[in-house]
Design a protein around this motif. Structure first.
Motif, short mmCIF file in Angstrom:
data_model
loop_
_atom_site.label_atom_id
_atom_site.label_comp_id
_atom_site.label_asym_id
_atom_site.label_seq_id
_atom_site.Cartn_x
_atom_site.Cartn_y
_atom_site.Cartn_z
N THR A 54 7.71 27.18 -59.35
CA THR A 54 6.44 27.42 -58.40
C THR A 54 6.18 25.95 -57.71
OG1 THR A 54 5.24 28.60 -60.28
CG2 THR A 54 4.06 27.82 -58.13
N PRO A 55 6.47 26.09 -56.27
CA PRO A 55 6.34 24.90 -55.26
C PRO A 55 5.12 24.43 -55.15
CG PRO A 55 6.95 26.83 -53.99
CD PRO A 55 6.66 27.22 -55.44
N LYS A 56 4.61 23.15 -55.02
CA LYS A 56 3.35 22.70 -54.75
C LYS A 56 3.49 21.67 -53.78
CE LYS A 56 -0.74 20.26 -56.72
NZ LYS A 56 -1.43 19.71 -57.93
N PRO A 57 3.13 22.00 -52.35
CA PRO A 57 3.21 20.90 -51.38
C PRO A 57 2.46 19.61 -51.58
CG PRO A 57 3.19 23.12 -50.57
CD PRO A 57 2.69 22.98 -51.87
N LEU A 58 3.16 18.49 -51.49
CA LEU A 58 2.26 17.37 -51.38
C LEU A 58 2.11 16.36 -50.22
CD1 LEU A 58 3.84 16.06 -55.09
CD2 LEU A 58 1.74 17.30 -54.73
N ASN A 59 1.80 17.34 -49.11
CA ASN A 59 1.73 16.79 -47.69
C ASN A 59 0.39 16.98 -47.31
OD1 ASN A 59 4.92 16.67 -47.93
ND2 ASN A 59 4.80 18.77 -47.65
N THR A 60 -0.40 16.94 -47.99
CA THR A 60 -1.84 17.00 -47.52
C THR A 60 -2.94 16.15 -48.07
OG1 THR A 60 -2.61 18.79 -49.20
CG2 THR A 60 -1.86 19.53 -46.97
N LEU A 61 -3.86 15.50 -47.62
CA LEU A 61 -4.96 14.81 -48.12
C LEU A 61 -6.27 15.42 -48.00
CD1 LEU A 61 -3.59 11.18 -46.60
CD2 LEU A 61 -3.50 11.92 -48.85
N ASN A 62 -6.96 15.26 -49.35
CA ASN A 62 -8.39 15.65 -49.43
C ASN A 62 -9.51 14.69 -48.56
OD1 ASN A 62 -11.30 16.33 -50.72
ND2 ASN A 62 -9.77 18.17 -50.72
N GLU A 68 -6.15 17.77 -45.39
CA GLU A 68 -5.69 17.48 -43.72
C GLU A 68 -4.13 17.24 -44.07
OE1 GLU A 68 -7.24 17.72 -41.26
OE2 GLU A 68 -9.27 17.92 -41.92
N CYS A 69 -3.48 17.75 -43.30
CA CYS A 69 -2.00 17.45 -43.33
C CYS A 69 -1.69 15.77 -43.16
CB CYS A 69 -1.10 18.13 -42.09
SG CYS A 69 0.43 17.87 -42.38
N PHE A 97 0.57 14.48 -41.64
CA PHE A 97 1.24 14.16 -40.42
C PHE A 97 0.07 14.38 -39.46
CE2 PHE A 97 4.33 16.59 -42.76
CZ PHE A 97 4.92 15.38 -43.44
N GLY A 98 -1.04 14.73 -39.53
CA GLY A 98 -2.03 14.99 -38.78
C GLY A 98 -1.90 16.16 -37.84
N THR A 99 -2.32 16.38 -36.62
CA THR A 99 -2.27 17.54 -35.87
C THR A 99 -0.77 17.67 -35.10
OG1 THR A 99 -3.34 16.60 -34.08
CG2 THR A 99 -4.63 17.98 -35.68
N ARG A 100 0.13 16.53 -35.22
CA ARG A 100 1.28 16.57 -34.40
C ARG A 100 2.41 17.33 -35.21
NH1 ARG A 100 3.90 11.92 -34.54
NH2 ARG A 100 5.00 12.24 -32.52
N ILE A 101 2.83 18.30 -34.08
CA ILE A 101 3.90 19.14 -34.82
C ILE A 101 5.28 18.88 -34.21
CG2 ILE A 101 2.26 21.29 -35.22
CD1 ILE A 101 3.34 22.49 -32.62
N PHE A 102 5.37 17.74 -33.41
CA PHE A 102 6.51 17.36 -32.83
C PHE A 102 7.16 16.10 -33.51
CE2 PHE A 102 3.04 15.57 -30.30
CZ PHE A 102 3.51 14.54 -30.26
N LEU A 103 8.50 16.27 -33.19
CA LEU A 103 9.23 14.89 -33.34
C LEU A 103 9.97 14.41 -31.94
CD1 LEU A 103 11.16 15.78 -36.69
CD2 LEU A 103 8.95 14.50 -36.50
N GLN A 104 9.69 13.31 -31.80
CA GLN A 104 10.28 12.64 -30.55
C GLN A 104 11.77 12.21 -31.02
OE1 GLN A 104 8.86 12.30 -27.84
NE2 GLN A 104 6.65 11.97 -27.97
N ALA A 105 12.45 11.71 -29.93
CA ALA A 105 14.02 11.50 -30.27
C ALA A 105 14.01 10.34 -31.45
CB ALA A 105 14.80 10.98 -28.99
N THR A 106 15.02 10.46 -32.33
CA THR A 106 15.08 9.65 -33.52
C THR A 106 14.01 9.75 -34.64
OG1 THR A 106 14.20 7.54 -32.48
CG2 THR A 106 16.52 8.39 -31.98
N GLU A 107 13.03 10.27 -34.31
CA GLU A 107 11.72 10.16 -35.25
C GLU A 107 12.17 10.94 -36.55
OE1 GLU A 107 6.89 10.84 -35.02
OE2 GLU A 107 8.11 11.50 -33.65
N GLY A 108 11.60 10.67 -37.67
CA GLY A 108 11.93 11.43 -38.88
C GLY A 108 10.47 11.71 -39.34
N ARG A 109 10.59 12.50 -40.57
CA ARG A 109 9.42 12.93 -41.41
C ARG A 109 9.89 13.18 -42.83
NH1 ARG A 109 5.64 17.08 -38.40
NH2 ARG A 109 5.36 15.26 -37.11
#
Length: 254
Positions: free
Chosen positions: A57-65, A71-72, A74-86
């Motif tokens: 059973t997967p449990k994502p750990l990519n949010t903060l209470n 809240e994610c 990564f905030g509200t940004r859904i894009f990656l600039q060139a060479t940017e990683g996540r």
């Protein structure tokens, strides 16, 4: 008659994905996913999801209470600039009915798929990038030991306690006793040869031990031995943990 030539070109993959599994002290796993944009243009990440075997059973750990709301990270940004990683982190919990099967896994194991939905422009059709998940499952051996409780810092020559848990990973019944062997820096308290009880395959038991450290600094706790009297097998643990040993307040004040 005119013939039209059609050339079908698949877009180059703009994402580089690295996968890493981490074993926990329990039977479950942690999965780290690193997604990097290796193209010169911006990439929009629409969705990242896992398809795992039935036993997990997967449990994502990519949010903060924050203020009662998740809240994610990564905030509200859904894009990656060139060479940017996540980085994405997941806790893969083993369902109780599959515990024995999970403990017996070994070798290269298929762990399902990672699915990334992405696009280069907000108006274009989204693309699906699928990454197969595999891990090298290592057997824990017949008897697995991990710590339930241990202090990070202890005082020189003052007793402290650790709580251990052992799990029978074999297919045979065990009858166990614990023995402690003193080292130059660690002395154990209590009666060596204490009876821990019987363990059927897949079961666990916990016990608490008392010890003290005789030297300052970072000290390794070792000298612990568990013996299966049924099969006459000894399991020695020479690197149970490390603790930081500090002087007492009386010594420091003097």
């Amino acid at each position: 008659m005119f013939l039209r030539n059609l050339c079908v070109c698949s877009p180059s993959q703009p994402l580089d994905v690295k996968i890493k599994f981490y074993n926990s002290d329990k039977d479950d796993l942690f999965l780290e996913v690193h997604i990097q944009n290796i193209s010169p243009a911006t990439v929009f990440i629409q969705d990242v999801s896992l398809e795992l075997p039935e036993m997990y059973t997967p449990k994502p750990l990519n949010t903060l209470n924050l203020d009662g709301k998740d809240e994610c990270t990564f905030g509200t940004r859904i894009f990656l600039q060139a060479t940017e990683g996540r980085y994405y982190l997941y806790h893969l919990q083993v369902k109780e009915e599959y515990l024995e099967r999970a403990r017996n896994l070994s070798g290269l194991t298929k762990m399902g798929e990672l699915k990334i939905v992405w696009k280069r422009d907000l108006g274009e059709m989204a693309m699906l990038y699928t990454v197969p998940l595999e891990r090298e499952a290592k057997r824990c051996g017949a008897l697995k030991l991990f710590l339930l409780k241990i202090p990070d810092t202890v005082v020189l020559e003052e007793p402290f306690q650790i709580t251990c848990k052992i799990t029978n990973c074999s297919d045979k019944r065990m009858n166990l006793i614990v023995r402690m062997h003193n080292t130059s820096s660690v002395h154990w308290f209590g009666r060596s040869g204490s009876y821990l009880g019987k363990l059927i395959p897949g079961s666990s038991t916990s016990f608490t031990l008392t010890l003290k450290c005789l030297q300052l600094g970072l000290r390794r706790i070792s000298g612990l031995q568990i013996i299966d009297t049924t099969l006459k097998i000894k399991y020695r643990y020479d690197s149970v943990a490390n603790v930081s040993v500090v002087p007492s307040m009386d010594i420091m004040e003097s």
